[in-house]
Motif scaffolding. Structure first.
Motif, mmCIF file in Angstrom:
data_model
loop_
_atom_site.group_PDB
_atom_site.id
_atom_site.type_symbol
_atom_site.label_atom_id
_atom_site.label_comp_id
_atom_site.label_asym_id
_atom_site.label_seq_id
_atom_site.Cartn_x
_atom_site.Cartn_y
_atom_site.Cartn_z
ATOM 1 N N PHE B 69 91.973 -61.229 88.307
ATOM 2 C CA PHE B 69 90.830 -61.560 87.457
ATOM 3 C C PHE B 69 89.804 -60.434 87.485
ATOM 4 C CE2 PHE B 69 86.548 -63.303 86.940
ATOM 5 C CZ PHE B 69 86.659 -63.789 85.641
ATOM 6 N N ARG B 70 89.598 -59.866 88.677
ATOM 7 C CA ARG B 70 88.630 -58.766 88.763
ATOM 8 C C ARG B 70 89.056 -57.607 87.857
ATOM 9 N NH1 ARG B 70 88.375 -60.467 94.259
ATOM 10 N NH2 ARG B 70 89.799 -58.841 94.961
ATOM 11 N N THR B 71 90.376 -57.354 87.821
ATOM 12 C CA THR B 71 90.878 -56.282 86.957
ATOM 13 C C THR B 71 90.641 -56.620 85.489
ATOM 14 O OG1 THR B 71 92.599 -55.792 88.557
ATOM 15 C CG2 THR B 71 92.938 -54.949 86.338
ATOM 16 N N SER B 72 91.015 -57.830 85.075
ATOM 17 C CA SER B 72 90.889 -58.166 83.651
ATOM 18 C C SER B 72 89.420 -58.237 83.236
ATOM 19 C CB SER B 72 91.625 -59.473 83.324
ATOM 20 O OG SER B 72 91.151 -60.526 84.101
ATOM 21 N N PHE B 73 88.558 -58.718 84.137
ATOM 22 C CA PHE B 73 87.124 -58.776 83.843
ATOM 23 C C PHE B 73 86.566 -57.349 83.708
ATOM 24 C CE2 PHE B 73 82.620 -59.198 84.862
ATOM 25 C CZ PHE B 73 82.264 -60.293 84.095
ATOM 26 N N ILE B 77 84.836 -55.547 80.408
ATOM 27 C CA ILE B 77 83.501 -54.929 80.431
ATOM 28 C C ILE B 77 83.608 -53.454 80.011
ATOM 29 C CG2 ILE B 77 81.571 -54.270 81.941
ATOM 30 C CD1 ILE B 77 81.636 -57.249 81.364
ATOM 31 N N PHE B 78 84.706 -52.808 80.431
ATOM 32 C CA PHE B 78 84.910 -51.393 80.073
ATOM 33 C C PHE B 78 84.969 -51.231 78.551
ATOM 34 C CE2 PHE B 78 87.460 -47.569 79.364
ATOM 35 C CZ PHE B 78 86.851 -46.663 80.224
ATOM 36 N N VAL B 82 81.763 -49.203 77.503
ATOM 37 C CA VAL B 82 82.164 -47.812 77.226
ATOM 38 C C VAL B 82 82.666 -47.704 75.782
ATOM 39 C CG1 VAL B 82 83.678 -45.919 77.921
ATOM 40 C CG2 VAL B 82 82.712 -47.449 79.648
ATOM 41 N N GLY B 83 83.547 -48.653 75.413
ATOM 42 C CA GLY B 83 84.041 -48.650 74.033
ATOM 43 C C GLY B 83 82.884 -48.789 73.061
ATOM 44 N N GLY B 84 81.926 -49.661 73.400
ATOM 45 C CA GLY B 84 80.784 -49.901 72.514
ATOM 46 C C GLY B 84 79.939 -48.655 72.319
ATOM 47 N N VAL B 85 79.687 -47.927 73.413
ATOM 48 C CA VAL B 85 78.884 -46.698 73.311
ATOM 49 C C VAL B 85 79.564 -45.717 72.355
ATOM 50 C CG1 VAL B 85 78.172 -44.637 74.602
ATOM 51 C CG2 VAL B 85 77.772 -46.922 75.564
ATOM 52 N N PHE B 86 80.876 -45.540 72.533
ATOM 53 C CA PHE B 86 81.596 -44.602 71.663
ATOM 54 C C PHE B 86 81.638 -45.100 70.212
ATOM 55 C CE2 PHE B 86 83.061 -42.760 75.617
ATOM 56 C CZ PHE B 86 83.133 -41.411 75.297
ATOM 57 N N VAL B 227 84.075 -59.230 69.123
ATOM 58 C CA VAL B 227 85.452 -58.725 68.982
ATOM 59 C C VAL B 227 85.931 -58.049 70.268
ATOM 60 C CG1 VAL B 227 85.358 -58.439 66.475
ATOM 61 C CG2 VAL B 227 84.800 -56.507 67.922
ATOM 62 N N SER B 228 85.039 -57.365 70.978
ATOM 63 C CA SER B 228 85.503 -56.633 72.160
ATOM 64 C C SER B 228 85.818 -57.578 73.321
ATOM 65 C CB SER B 228 84.474 -55.584 72.590
ATOM 66 O OG SER B 228 83.269 -56.214 72.958
#
Lengths: 449, 302
Positions: B69-73, B77-78, B82-86, B227-228
């Motif tokens: 879960f920590r990985t998928s969470f 968030i990434f 990060v995707g959002g900033v780009f 969406v993200s």
């Protein structure tokens, strides 16, 4: 005037709501009366009657679907009172199956790989026993019963309380595939032991081709290696027991540590295909079929999946997983078959269909059209998978795919085994680190349940 | 009772009548299932063959201790941050370039195109583009003599960054189109006036475009959050390549699907799946609140 209009409008709304509720109720009752799972009327006589609902893992157009659709058509022609309603649902057939079961309209037959069927339905008592099918005479083969033509081991492996729950119609196994022409050019004999296998990889690598091709993004294929090494080094059941051990300590047994080290030796040999850890299915298997790479581990579906990419004259051969000093030599029995969910009210029809479909000529389409093995070992198979058929000809001791771990512990399989196996398989951790990590992760997993 | 009061009440009644059908549909199809999902998240339940058993917040506490879960969470968030900033940086750049200029309609259509493609097909194509030896990107790098630059794009260390790049590629055009719709509302006279005052193109963008599309950007940011956080198909197709993706590529949506529904190794832990869905809902809610605060300001009328 206004208040009269308002009153009129309220009545209209009320009428609309009543009509809506009434239509919902009536459509519900219509569904009930025409439910395809209702017991067939007058099935007490000899002639079969009723509607059989069949949910299948195949998509329309796939070779197995074509074969099964033909059998269904024949079954309906032979039994004019019977209609078969098929849902060609695809690989995730369990989703509509479970939705139908929970809404009280269970299908009568579901076909899928045995392991997920075992995990999702059989082991929890959600299927009806099919012991009756075993003793049924096969229509068109007078004097021959299902139990006579299907080996007992194939029927017993997914039995519950001693009664078979799954009747198989396709047989798969995994092994290591190669092109005989390529092997001969390199002057190598088919390896029988793990050491011979590593030596063959090194020879191929020295000749400028990968020893092993692998689509690393297919973590199930990656897991073949460790699972098979554990079977060979420790015997069937050792992997399963290590996973079941709440302390995680069984992972530290000598045989499992040796299996992990065997795998480490392979992936650090330098003979793996470049970039195998980032290869997306089916690119590596296409490259292998085109002649770039010596070995590929896979199921017996590999020839039919790759034949359109195969280099001219490609001679498909397969060896059983190489032997190790551990000395365990069992065969993997991967079955695809039919179950009857416990909500079905048409067991008799379902059993009749299974016995009908297992007739030799009908079932032979799975071999001749779909190019796969069948559980009837008297059906000839295509040359590409003859080696696999030969494995079962000697009636070997068999074990479940992935030693039953995938079917019985799916959450562990997804969240513990596959991620850590990938780390070892991609050379990110050593075998000893793998054992430490999986031992701890197993302990944590069970503590968190 | 005044006439206005009577009319007001009548209007309210009419309004209620008009709203009622939509509200009914919303309550039946959205609110009740959402509440049902929250209720299931507090149970242990496989869906068939067993009855829901009340376990309180156990599914949530188990998830917090679960490394998967920590990985998928973390991955979700990434993509979100990060995707959002780009996505927004590139979209703003496109907005500045495409505000006017020749062929702007054609260019807008081209950059919008990726969102129209089926995500599964795009995922498969990206898998081929990023293939280690015979993929288009590594092939091109090799062809122009930059073989040393080739990398295994889908290797465990890089796969999620590659996946995020794909997500950015898909959504940049979508966000740009929304921002450009805002730009189109800005009166041309403002730009003409600024130009006469000697403002550079960048200054026009900074002091006219950005302030006047701020509200639209806020809406776009909320859409991006939604969406993200629930992204699924593209990641599943690219990282899974025919089977369930490896843990390194799980997002919350994929994790929920694998534990609750029919994956290749079905778990059918409906309680855990619903707990993940509830966490996604909370994450969307919190992110929207934060974004609304960031984008909050007096409405500019023009």
């Amino acid at each position: 005037m206004n208040s009269e209009r308002a009153k009129g409008f309220r009545w209209l709304v009320l009428l609309f709501v009543v009509a809506l509720v009434a239509s919902a109720c009536s459509s519900g009752s219509t569904t009930e009366t025409t439910s395809p799972t209702d017991p067939p009327g007058g099935s007490g006589g000899d002639a079969l009657e009723g509607t059989l609902t069949y949910f299948s893992l195949w998509n329309e157009g796939e070779p197995q679907q074509v074969v099964l659709a033909g059998i269904i058509e024949e079954f309906e022609a032979a039994n004019p009172g019977v209609t078969v309603e098929v849902n060609w649902a695809g690989r995730e057939v369990l989703t509509p199956t479970r939705a139908a079961i929970s809404s009280g309209s269970s299908p009568d037959i579901v076909d899928l790989d045995a392991e997920p069927l075992w995990g999702a339905l059989i082991k929890d008592g959600q299927t009806l026993g099919l012991g009756g099918v075993v003793d049924m005479e096969i229509p068109g083969e007078e004097g021959s019963t299902v139990g006579d033509v299907i080996p007992a081991a194939f029927l017993d492996i997914y039995a519950r309380d001693g009664e078979p729950q799954l009747i198989p119609y396709e047989l798969i196994t995994s092994g290591i595939f190669y092109d005989q022409g390529n092997l001969s050019e390199l002057g190598i004999d088919p390896p029988e032991t793990w050491d011979e296998f590593l030596a063959a990889m090194a020879t191929a690598s020295a000749a400028g081709q990968p020893g092993v091709q692998q689509d690393g993004l297919e973590n199930y294929y990656n897991a073949y290696w460790l699972y098979w090494l554990m079977i060979r080094e420790a015997g069937p059941g050792a992997f399963y027991e290590a996973v079941s051990d709440p302390t995680g300590e069984l992972w530290k047994s000598d045989a499992l540590v040796t299996a992990a080290r065997d795998l480490e030796a392979m992936v650090t040999s330098g003979a793996m295909a470049k970039g195998y850890d980032g290869s997306s299915w089916p690119l590596a298997q296409q490259a292998w079929a085109a002649g770039d790479g010596l070995f590929m581990i896979n199921g017996t579906w590999l020839p039919s999946e790759t034949e359109v990419y195969a280099a001219e004259g490609f001679d498909y051969r397969m060896i059983s997983f190489p032997k190790t000093d551990g000395g365990f030599d069992t065969a993997e029995l991967y079955l695809i078959g039919w179950v009857v969910p416990s909500g079905s009210k048409n067991l008799e029809l379902a059993e009749a269909f299974m016995a009908f479909a297992l007739e030799k000529d009908r079932l032979s389409g799975i071999a001749s059209v779909a190019k796969n093995l069948t559980p009837r070992l008297d059906i000839p198979v295509p040359a590409e998978i003859q080696d696999a058929a030969d494995i079962f000809a000697s009636n070997p001791e068999v074990h479940r795919p992935y030693d039953g771990v995938q079917g019985d512990f799916p959450e562990y399989w997804n969240t513990v085994l596959l991620p850590l196996d990938d780390e070892l398989f991609f050379g990110q951790i050593t075998a000893d680190e793998f054992i430490e990590k999986i031992s701890q992760a197993t302990k944590d997993f069970w503590a968190n349940q | 009772v005044t006439t206005t009061g009577v009319i007001g009440r009548a209007n309210r009644r009419v309004a209620v009548l008009f709203i009622a059908p939509a509200l009914l549909v919303y309550v039946v199809l959205m609110i009740i299932p959402t509440l049902g999902s929250i209720w299931i998240s507090l149970q242990e339940w496989q869906g068939i063959g067993d009855k829901p058993t009340w376990v309180g917040v156990k599914n949530y506490t188990a998830l917090l201790k679960d490394s998967a879960f920590r990985t998928s969470f973390g991955n979700t968030i990434f993509i979100l941050v990060v995707g959002g900033v780009f996505v927004f940086a590139i979209a703003l750049l496109f907005t500045a370039v495409l505000r006017d200029g020749r062929n702007k309609k054609l260019l807008r259509a081209v950059i919008f195109f990726p969102i129209l493609l089926p995500p599964v097909a795009v995922g498969i194509v990206w898998g081929v583009l990023l293939a280690p030896s015979n993929g288009l990107i590594n092939g091109l790098l090799t062809a122009i003599g930059l073989e040393s630059w080739t990398v295994v794009w889908l290797s465990p260390n890089l796969i999620f960054k590659s996946v995020t790049s794909g997500v950015i590629w898909i959504y940049v055009g979508f966000i740009t189109t929304i921002l450009l719709a805002g730009v189109d509302r800005v009166p041309r006279s403002l730009y003409e006036s600024a130009e006469m005052d000697g403002a550079t193109h960048f200054q026009q963008f900074r002091y006219i475009t950005v302030p006047l599309i701020w509200d639209v950007a806020g809406v776009a940011a909320i859409l991006w959050i939604i969406v993200s956080i629930r992204i699924f198909e593209f990641v599943y197709a690219l990282a899974g390549s025919g089977t369930d993706p490896s843990l390194a590529s799980w997002t919350l949506g994929i994790h929920m699907y694998l534990v609750a529904l029919a994956a290749r190794s079905p778990v059918f832990a409906l309680g855990t799946g619903s707990a993940i869905a509830t966490i996604m809902l909370i994450l969307v809610g919190l992110s929207v609140v934060i974004v609304r605060r960031v984008f909050r300001r007096d409405v500019v009328h023009f």
